[in-house]
Design an enzyme around this catalytic site. Sequence first.
Site, PDB file in Angstrom:
ATOM      1  N   TYR A  76      -0.956  -1.028  10.495  1.00 21.35           N
ATOM      2  CA  TYR A  76      -1.180  -1.279   9.061  1.00 21.35           C
ATOM      3  C   TYR A  76      -0.001  -0.756   8.238  1.00 21.35           C
ATOM      4  CZ  TYR A  76      -3.524  -1.324   4.511  1.00 21.35           C
ATOM      5  OH  TYR A  76      -3.854  -1.558   3.198  1.00 21.35           O
ATOM      6  N   SER A  90       0.856  -1.195   0.000  1.00 24.91           N
ATOM      7  CA  SER A  90       0.000   0.000   0.000  1.00 24.91           C
ATOM      8  C   SER A  90       0.886   1.237   0.000  1.00 24.91           C
ATOM      9  CB  SER A  90      -0.864   0.011   1.262  1.00 24.91           C
ATOM     10  OG  SER A  90      -1.458   1.279   1.458  1.00 24.91           O
TER      11      SER A  90
HETATM   12  N1  LIG Z   1      -8.898  -0.785   0.002  1.00 26.29           N
HETATM   13  C1  LIG Z   1      -7.849   0.025   0.048  1.00 26.29           C
HETATM   14  O1  LIG Z   1      -7.981   1.266   0.142  1.00 26.29           O
HETATM   15  C2  LIG Z   1      -6.464  -0.546  -0.042  1.00 26.29           C
HETATM   16  C3  LIG Z   1      -5.399   0.339  -0.266  1.00 26.29           C
HETATM   17  C4  LIG Z   1      -4.113  -0.157  -0.346  1.00 26.29           C
HETATM   18  C5  LIG Z   1      -3.894  -1.514  -0.220  1.00 26.29           C
HETATM   19  N2  LIG Z   1      -4.943  -2.352   0.005  1.00 26.29           N
HETATM   20  C6  LIG Z   1      -4.648  -3.768   0.164  1.00 26.29           C
HETATM   21  O2  LIG Z   1      -5.349  -4.513  -0.795  1.00 26.29           O
HETATM   22  C7  LIG Z   1      -5.538  -5.839  -0.315  1.00 26.29           C
HETATM   23  C8  LIG Z   1      -6.987  -6.253  -0.526  1.00 26.29           C
HETATM   24  O3  LIG Z   1      -7.796  -5.441   0.306  1.00 26.29           O
HETATM   25  P1  LIG Z   1      -9.257  -4.948  -0.097  1.00 26.29           P
HETATM   26  O4  LIG Z   1      -9.249  -3.482  -0.027  1.00 26.29           O
HETATM   27  O5  LIG Z   1      -9.698  -5.622  -1.325  1.00 26.29           O
HETATM   28  O6  LIG Z   1     -10.063  -5.421   1.185  1.00 26.29           O
HETATM   29  P2  LIG Z   1     -11.165  -6.546   1.424  1.00 26.29           P
HETATM   30  O7  LIG Z   1     -12.270  -6.419   0.446  1.00 26.29           O
HETATM   31  O8  LIG Z   1     -11.463  -6.476   2.878  1.00 26.29           O
HETATM   32  O9  LIG Z   1     -10.382  -7.896   1.100  1.00 26.29           O
HETATM   33  C9  LIG Z   1      -9.480  -8.474   1.983  1.00 26.29           C
HETATM   34  C10 LIG Z   1      -9.339  -9.916   1.589  1.00 26.29           C
HETATM   35  O10 LIG Z   1      -8.356 -10.538   2.447  1.00 26.29           O
HETATM   36  C11 LIG Z   1      -8.882 -11.777   2.906  1.00 26.29           C
HETATM   37  N3  LIG Z   1      -8.293 -12.146   4.176  1.00 26.29           N
HETATM   38  C12 LIG Z   1      -8.226 -11.409   5.310  1.00 26.29           C
HETATM   39  N4  LIG Z   1      -7.643 -12.116   6.289  1.00 26.29           N
HETATM   40  C13 LIG Z   1      -7.317 -13.332   5.743  1.00 26.29           C
HETATM   41  C14 LIG Z   1      -6.709 -14.501   6.257  1.00 26.29           C
HETATM   42  N5  LIG Z   1      -6.281 -14.576   7.522  1.00 26.29           N
HETATM   43  N6  LIG Z   1      -6.546 -15.556   5.426  1.00 26.29           N
HETATM   44  C15 LIG Z   1      -6.982 -15.500   4.135  1.00 26.29           C
HETATM   45  N7  LIG Z   1      -7.559 -14.428   3.600  1.00 26.29           N
HETATM   46  C16 LIG Z   1      -7.734 -13.348   4.410  1.00 26.29           C
HETATM   47  C17 LIG Z   1     -10.386 -11.535   3.002  1.00 26.29           C
HETATM   48  O11 LIG Z   1     -11.088 -12.759   2.891  1.00 26.29           O
HETATM   49  P3  LIG Z   1     -11.728 -13.606   4.089  1.00 26.29           P
HETATM   50  O12 LIG Z   1     -12.264 -12.635   5.085  1.00 26.29           O
HETATM   51  O13 LIG Z   1     -12.776 -14.419   3.397  1.00 26.29           O
HETATM   52  O14 LIG Z   1     -10.624 -14.453   4.620  1.00 26.29           O
HETATM   53  C18 LIG Z   1     -10.632 -10.706   1.754  1.00 26.29           C
HETATM   54  O15 LIG Z   1     -10.800 -11.542   0.636  1.00 26.29           O
HETATM   55  C19 LIG Z   1      -5.101  -5.822   1.150  1.00 26.29           C
HETATM   56  O16 LIG Z   1      -3.797  -6.348   1.273  1.00 26.29           O
HETATM   57  C20 LIG Z   1      -5.104  -4.344   1.481  1.00 26.29           C
HETATM   58  O17 LIG Z   1      -4.231  -4.026   2.541  1.00 26.29           O
HETATM   59  C21 LIG Z   1      -6.226  -1.907   0.083  1.00 26.29           C
END
Ligand SMILES: NC(=O)c1ccc[n+]([C@@H]2O[C@H](COP(=O)([O-])OP(=O)(O)OC[C@H]3O[C@@H](n4cnc5c(N)ncnc54)[C@H](OP(=O)(O)O)[C@@H]3O)[C@@H](O)[C@H]2O)c1
Length: 265
Positions: free
Chosen positions: A161, A148
């Site tokens: 984070y 990120s």
């Molecule tokens: N949204 C933003 O603004 C943003 C910005 C920068 C980076 N990111 C990064 O992008 C990535 C995806 O995030 P997102 O925004 O798409 O959020 P999200 O919709 O909450 O997705 C997170 C995913 O991670 C999975 N997960 C969480 N804990 C887990 C575990 N212990 N084992 C296996 N799977 C797990 C969740 O699935 P389950 O709950 O089904 O396990 C879900 O599929 C993350 O690494 C996040 O830090 C997001």
Amino acid sequence: MTERGLRPARPEDGVAWITGASSGIGRELARFLLDEGWTVALTARREAELQAFAQHYPAERVFVIAADVTEAPAMANALARIEAEAGRPVALAIANAGVWRRMGLSDFDAEAFAQVMAVNVLGVANMLAAVLPGMRARRFGQIGIVASVAGYLGLPRASAYGASKAALIHMASSLRFEAAESGILVQVINPGFVATPMIAANTASKPFVLSAEAAASRIQRGLAGTGFEIAFPRPTVWLLKLARLLPWRLFFALGALGALARGRG
Ligand SMILES: NC(=O)c1ccc[n+]([C@@H]2O[C@H](COP(=O)([O-])OP(=O)(O)OC[C@H]3O[C@@H](n4cnc5c(N)ncnc54)[C@H](OP(=O)(O)O)[C@@H]3O)[C@@H](O)[C@H]2O)c1
């Protein structure tokens, strides 16, 4: 092999394995990769969500392997199942699973800190430990690590984070040196704000926020190249990269001014 000899993986090279595929960026990226012709393996803990997505595609193109990324044996086992069921190796690994948790001074909590690190850092390490031996043996593979822009420098209330994402940027850049020698392309993916369930609970202002679809499209484009960093949107990336160059005194002074302007002084 050198950096110049690296190439991105293609659908004919094997399977694309994505963690965190049950929602948000991971699920959208899976959709884009499927449209591009990839066979995709989806991992997350919520199997029902993965199955609901997979049912829209032919069974031989999508493999659902529910697992918790924090469990190393489960991740090794997931890889073995994917390669056995698909009959092909994993050529593209996207370490995307992650959790966000607000943590500043007043709500600092070591146990919660460890949980963020367990998923965001060790979860990625567990995926890498599973795929690297095969990729090294084949002298080919592509790995995308979703960090990120919050990993560039310390931002307010992101002590856990941000630290986890800084660790990933470090991990990816360190591995890139040797990986290139083994024919493995390592890339880091640094999104700004993306509208997903993860940030729904974050009440802070979210400048330049993108949809998950727009984020996945940018990631797909980056994965088709060999550059180290896939970062977006540009204004967020450059503002934070510039901030990183400031002397600390100026950085904190500007941060305090920003907080005052937003009425949080
Ligand atoms: N949204 C933003 O603004 C943003 C910005 C920068 C980076 N990111 C990064 O992008 C990535 C995806 O995030 P997102 O925004 O798409 O959020 P999200 O919709 O909450 O997705 C997170 C995913 O991670 C999975 N997960 C969480 N804990 C887990 C575990 N212990 N084992 C296996 N799977 C797990 C969740 O699935 P389950 O709950 O089904 O396990 C879900 O599929 C993350 O690494 C996040 O830090 C997001």
